[in-house]
Scaffold this motif. Structure first.
Motif, PDB file in Angstrom:
ATOM      1  N   LYS A 105      10.598   7.853  -4.483  1.00 42.41           N
ATOM      2  CA  LYS A 105      10.634   6.719  -5.409  1.00 42.41           C
ATOM      3  C   LYS A 105       9.568   5.712  -5.015  1.00 42.41           C
ATOM      4  O   LYS A 105       9.411   5.369  -3.837  1.00 42.41           O
ATOM      5  N   LYS A 106       8.859   5.230  -6.034  1.00 39.38           N
ATOM      6  CA  LYS A 106       7.756   4.315  -5.770  1.00 39.38           C
ATOM      7  C   LYS A 106       8.256   3.002  -5.170  1.00 39.38           C
ATOM      8  O   LYS A 106       9.254   2.441  -5.600  1.00 39.38           O
ATOM      9  N   VAL A 107       7.550   2.525  -4.145  1.00 39.46           N
ATOM     10  CA  VAL A 107       7.853   1.246  -3.501  1.00 39.46           C
ATOM     11  C   VAL A 107       6.710   0.287  -3.832  1.00 39.46           C
ATOM     12  O   VAL A 107       5.536   0.583  -3.568  1.00 39.46           O
ATOM     13  N   ASN A 108       7.049  -0.835  -4.435  1.00 38.62           N
ATOM     14  CA  ASN A 108       6.016  -1.807  -4.797  1.00 38.62           C
ATOM     15  C   ASN A 108       5.849  -2.842  -3.685  1.00 38.62           C
ATOM     16  O   ASN A 108       6.713  -3.688  -3.475  1.00 38.62           O
ATOM     17  N   ILE A 109       4.767  -2.695  -2.943  1.00 40.90           N
ATOM     18  CA  ILE A 109       4.451  -3.632  -1.856  1.00 40.90           C
ATOM     19  C   ILE A 109       3.010  -4.093  -2.048  1.00 40.90           C
ATOM     20  O   ILE A 109       2.112  -3.274  -2.278  1.00 40.90           O
ATOM     21  N   ASP A 110       2.795  -5.371  -1.958  1.00 42.21           N
ATOM     22  CA  ASP A 110       1.427  -5.876  -1.929  1.00 42.21           C
ATOM     23  C   ASP A 110       0.880  -5.681  -0.521  1.00 42.21           C
ATOM     24  O   ASP A 110       1.461  -6.181   0.452  1.00 42.21           O
ATOM     25  N   PRO A 111      -0.204  -4.941  -0.387  1.00 41.94           N
ATOM     26  CA  PRO A 111      -0.707  -4.671   0.961  1.00 41.94           C
ATOM     27  C   PRO A 111      -1.312  -5.907   1.605  1.00 41.94           C
ATOM     28  O   PRO A 111      -1.799  -6.814   0.931  1.00 41.94           O
ATOM     29  N   GLU A 112      -1.261  -5.901   2.927  1.00 39.13           N
ATOM     30  CA  GLU A 112      -1.959  -6.928   3.706  1.00 39.13           C
ATOM     31  C   GLU A 112      -3.385  -6.436   3.937  1.00 39.13           C
ATOM     32  O   GLU A 112      -3.609  -5.355   4.481  1.00 39.13           O
ATOM     33  N   VAL A 113      -4.352  -7.237   3.499  1.00 35.38           N
ATOM     34  CA  VAL A 113      -5.755  -6.801   3.530  1.00 35.38           C
ATOM     35  C   VAL A 113      -6.421  -7.263   4.816  1.00 35.38           C
ATOM     36  O   VAL A 113      -6.331  -8.438   5.195  1.00 35.38           O
ATOM     37  N   SER A 114      -7.074  -6.312   5.499  1.00 32.25           N
ATOM     38  CA  SER A 114      -7.915  -6.643   6.655  1.00 32.25           C
ATOM     39  C   SER A 114      -9.338  -6.221   6.316  1.00 32.25           C
ATOM     40  O   SER A 114      -9.553  -5.145   5.745  1.00 32.25           O
ATOM     41  N   GLN A 115     -10.301  -7.043   6.731  1.00 31.04           N
ATOM     42  CA  GLN A 115     -11.666  -6.781   6.291  1.00 31.04           C
ATOM     43  C   GLN A 115     -12.660  -7.159   7.378  1.00 31.04           C
ATOM     44  O   GLN A 115     -12.513  -8.177   8.041  1.00 31.04           O
ATOM     45  N   LYS A 116     -13.672  -6.294   7.566  1.00 24.63           N
ATOM     46  CA  LYS A 116     -14.780  -6.569   8.478  1.00 24.63           C
ATOM     47  C   LYS A 116     -16.078  -6.285   7.723  1.00 24.63           C
ATOM     48  O   LYS A 116     -16.053  -5.968   6.535  1.00 24.63           O
ATOM     49  N   ASP A 117     -17.192  -6.340   8.429  1.00 26.15           N
ATOM     50  CA  ASP A 117     -18.487  -6.165   7.762  1.00 26.15           C
ATOM     51  C   ASP A 117     -18.633  -4.786   7.129  1.00 26.15           C
ATOM     52  O   ASP A 117     -19.263  -4.647   6.084  1.00 26.15           O
ATOM     53  N   THR A 118     -18.089  -3.751   7.778  1.00 24.20           N
ATOM     54  CA  THR A 118     -18.258  -2.383   7.273  1.00 24.20           C
ATOM     55  C   THR A 118     -16.923  -1.643   7.176  1.00 24.20           C
ATOM     56  O   THR A 118     -16.885  -0.413   7.195  1.00 24.20           O
TER      57      THR A 118
END
Length: 768
Positions: free
Chosen positions: A227-240
């Motif tokens: 069953k689908k779970v609706n979660i907003d992901p936590e975004v991590s970001q670097k240069d590449t």
């Protein structure tokens, strides 16, 4: 290390038990591709053990500056390298904040991976105990879609076995990658943007120098027990790098699954400023279909491929597994839909040979694609060379040739020569002849003459001009000679009058002359266009003919054979059978100087000529040359065993033919060359197909008709294959003492069986 850990199976490549020593080899063997992109079978989750990371995009390359001790006139300035592309498969997995890493787990049980060749998917499963003592069951399925060839799909499931747990999936994109194979450790990629939107992420990057613009993308969704779970992901970001963290509490025994779609959109196929939009479009299609529907589509697409290309072998599982492995990877590498692409010796499985095009395509691959696809696929491979004709003329000009002489490159991505070993770049000129032979072979098999007036004749004229200028008249021999060459046997460099090269030169000129007359008579408009463009005159062609008619061929009266080159009998003729096994392979045990002075042959050379031009020689001549040259052949090229297998079968030496077949078909599965971790030998895989169809099946085209003289190894109960001959599909089944033919379609067809005419009626099986 040998590859005995691979289980024998008719349709799958299977590994059971986790061994860090075999990880890099398995990354090659379990590789995936769909003609547009490919990837080694790297783990999705973090892995700190030895690994060779590799993801590749068809047609995307970098001109890595040539690295040589001192420069020579005519040297290519770069060696083109297929690039390790930004990684989209990565998924970090944390269980109660402990990272899953098979290299650091306290135990790994039930490890199994399978490459299902029938259906085109790769699956991995295991139970692992993490350093924090939590036990989990993991199962991953991955495939690269044939229907949506810009996208791949991953289903990654984790089950906590002993207790409830918090599981975090962090699917990510990473453009901070490097090549295993690099001359100067240049920076190949420049990342221009890293973006996130909802459950999707994008990294835009371009290659340095060649400026191929790419968007590496991903989208994900989470399911708990289906069953689908609706979660907003936590975004991590670097240069590449960009990652989306999905964290979920999971009860003991529940299954948490991440579905990840990812891939590439490229400026080769889209406008550079629309790559993110194009990525969204293909992601929309993938999510609309869903993982299971896309997998079902994958199975149907592979079923259609296997319908024509499968070879069945009864009674020998290892031989069966070997041929299907070869056919599978050929289809993963090249599907013939894009004439800008070609077939690299490693395909999408590694970086050796730069991922570039060699003469292997014309000499070994075209027969496979002609017989197992529609003729457009092989025509596209020939169009690739026509499209590069101007570059071939430039390549010849750099070496001092003129007036439209064309020298096709030994190694290329875009038509320019980019191989930088002088004895190959300047001297292994026989590649020109293989391209001309492929034009002849294409017409012989398909009956499609239109390629020659439209494109092929101009290629043939450029090649013939090269041969005329490369030969020179010897007053001493009163013949034309070709000096300072390397034949297919690269264990001899800078020799004079390599028989195979001289024979090809003569044949190319004579074949070009025939096509000039044929096009003049049948296609006058094309003829006028070509003559106007090339400025060809009868005075020039008269000079060509003089060279062809007076070509020198070294010959030994003592042995009754054509000599591989002028000085072959000056060598100490110690056969391979007399060579100490501890000295093998000589390319790893001997100095290059010693190899060059030896009589040992890396792969078929004179015998390559006897393979191409079999109908020019008697069986007795073949036998004499086979006995002489095979005894000096060390088969240290992946392209060697197939030609010898075909010729041994023709000579009815089936034990020998079978041994050569097994070697070529399981070259990578059994890691004969102890190098499979570098990637697979894709182009030689076509030679494996030839070993069965042309060798054991005895397939030839004689007087415009299919002809069969089948034989069967004693190890087999039966074998079968299909041939698409001029849009008519014929199935051939061979058993001991009986051969069956069945014609698909609506038209009658006549063939030859052991020299006698047979009439085949549609959908009716006959025994011969």
């Amino acid at each position: 290390m040998n590859q005995e850990y691979i289980k024998a199976d008719n349709w799958s490549i299977i590994e059971e038990g986790f061994d860090q020593e075999t990880v890099k080899s398995s990354e090659s063997l379990f590789s995936l591709g769909n003609g547009a992109m490919g990837q080694r079978a790297n783990f999705e989750e973090r892995y700190s053990g030895p690994t060779f990371q590799g993801s590749y995009i068809a047609g995307v390359y970098y001109p890595d500056k040539t690295r040589v001790g001192w420069w020579k006139n005519g040297y290519p300035e770069y060696f083109a390298k297929v690039l390790n592309a930004p990684n989209w498969i990565g998924i970090d997995v944390l269980v109660n904040k402990e990272s899953l890493d098979l290299s650091t787990c306290t135990s790994v049980e039930g490890f199994r991976r399978e490459l299902n060749m029938k259906e085109g998917w790769y699956k991995r499963a295991f139970r692992a105990t993490l350093p924090n003592t939590i036990r989990i069951q993991v199962e991953i399925t991955r495939f690269l879609s044939l229907e949506l060839d810009e996208i791949g799909a991953i289903s990654y499931s984790v089950v906590p076995l002993d207790q409830d747990a918090e599981i975090a999936f962090i699917p990510y994109l990473d453009s901070g990658i490097t090549n295993e194979d690099s001359n100067w450790d240049d920076k190949f990629w420049n990342t221009t943007s890293v973006d996130s939107k909802d459950n999707r992420a994008y990294i835009q990057a371009h290659t340095m120098k060649t400026d191929f613009k790419t968007c590496t993308f991903m989208g994900a969704e989470l399911n708990l027990d289906g069953k689908k779970v609706n979660i907003d992901p936590e975004v991590s970001q670097k240069d590449t790098w960009i990652g989306h963290a999905y964290t979920q509490g999971v009860k003991q025994g529940e299954t948490l699954t991440l579905i990840k779609f990812g891939g590439y959109t490229v400026s080769r196929n889209h406008k550079a400023d629309t790559l993110v939009d194009a990525a969204d479009m293909v992601l929309d299609k993938a999510f609309e279909l869903g993982f299971e529907a896309l997998l079902q589509s994958q199975k149907k697409a592979w079923a259609a491929i296997w319908h024509l290309s499968d070879i069945t072998i009864e009674g020998d599982v290892k031989a069966q597994q070997g041929i299907r492995f070869n056919i599978f990877h050929l289809n993963q590498t090249y599907l013939g839909t894009d004439s800008r692409l070609n077939i690299g010796p490693k395909g999408f499985t590694g970086e050796k040979y730069g991922g570039s095009t060699y003469w292997d395509t014309e000499a070994y691959c075209i027969p496979f694609y002609m017989a197992t696809k529609n003729q457009e696929v092989a025509r596209n491979l020939l169009k690739y060379r026509y499209d590069h004709l101007e570059k071939a003329i430039e390549n010849a000009q750099k070496l001092g040739f003129e007036k439209g002489a064309a020298l096709y490159p030994m190694v290329t991505m875009n038509g320019e020569e980019c191989h930088n070993e002088w004895e190959i770049t300047f001297e292994e000129i026989h590649r020109n002849g293989a391209i001309a032979f492929a034009i002849f072979n294409y017409y012989r098999f398909t009956g499609d003459y239109t390629y020659i007036p439209e494109m092929g004749l101009e290629v043939l004229i450029g090649i013939s001009r090269f041969w005329y200028q490369r030969a020179n008249y010897s007053e001493a021999k009163e013949k034309y000679v070709i000096l300072g060459v390397t034949g297919p046997n690269e264990y001899e460099n800078n020799v004079n009058n390599n028989w195979y090269t001289n024979y090809l030169a003569k044949w190319c000129i004579e074949y070009t002359m025939k096509q000039l007359h044929k096009v003049k008579d049948g296609y006058p408009d094309d003829y006028e266009r070509i003559i106007g463009h090339t400025q060809l005159t009868s005075n020039e062609t008269d000079k060509w003919q003089e060279v062809a008619e007076n070509m020198y061929f070294p010959y030994s009266e003592e042995y009754g054979v054509y000599l591989q080159q002028d000085g072959f009998l000056d060598k100490e003729l110690i056969t391979v059978a007399e060579l100490d096994k501890l000295e093998r392979p000589i390319n790893q045990k001997w100095s290059w100087d010693r190899i060059l002075r030896s009589p040992y042959i890396k792969q078929a050379d004179v015998l390559q000529g006897f393979y191409f031009f079999e109908d020019h020689f008697t069986v007795e001549e073949l036998e004499k040359h086979f006995d002489f040259y095979e005894s000096f052949t060390v088969h240290e090229s992946s392209l060697s065993p197939c030609v010898h297998s075909i010729q041994a079968a023709k000579l009815d030496r089936m034990d020998q033919a079978y041994r050569f077949y097994l070697r070529t078909s399981r070259l990578d599965l059994d890691d004969y060359n102890k190098e499979v971790e570098e990637g697979l030998h894709i182009t030689s895989m076509a030679g494996t197909w030839m070993s069965i169809v042309e060798g054991f099946g005895g397939l030839r085209v004689i007087d415009d008709k299919l002809s069969f003289t089948p034989r069967i190894p004693k190890e087999w109960e039966s074998y079968s294959f299909k041939i698409n001959f001029r849009n008519r599909v014929i199935k051939v089944t061979v058993s001991d003492g009986e051969t069956k033919f069945k014609l698909e379609g609506n038209e009658q067809m006549s063939i030859r069986y052991k020299g006698k005419r047979l009439e085949l009626n549609p959908n009716e099986e006959i025994s011969a």
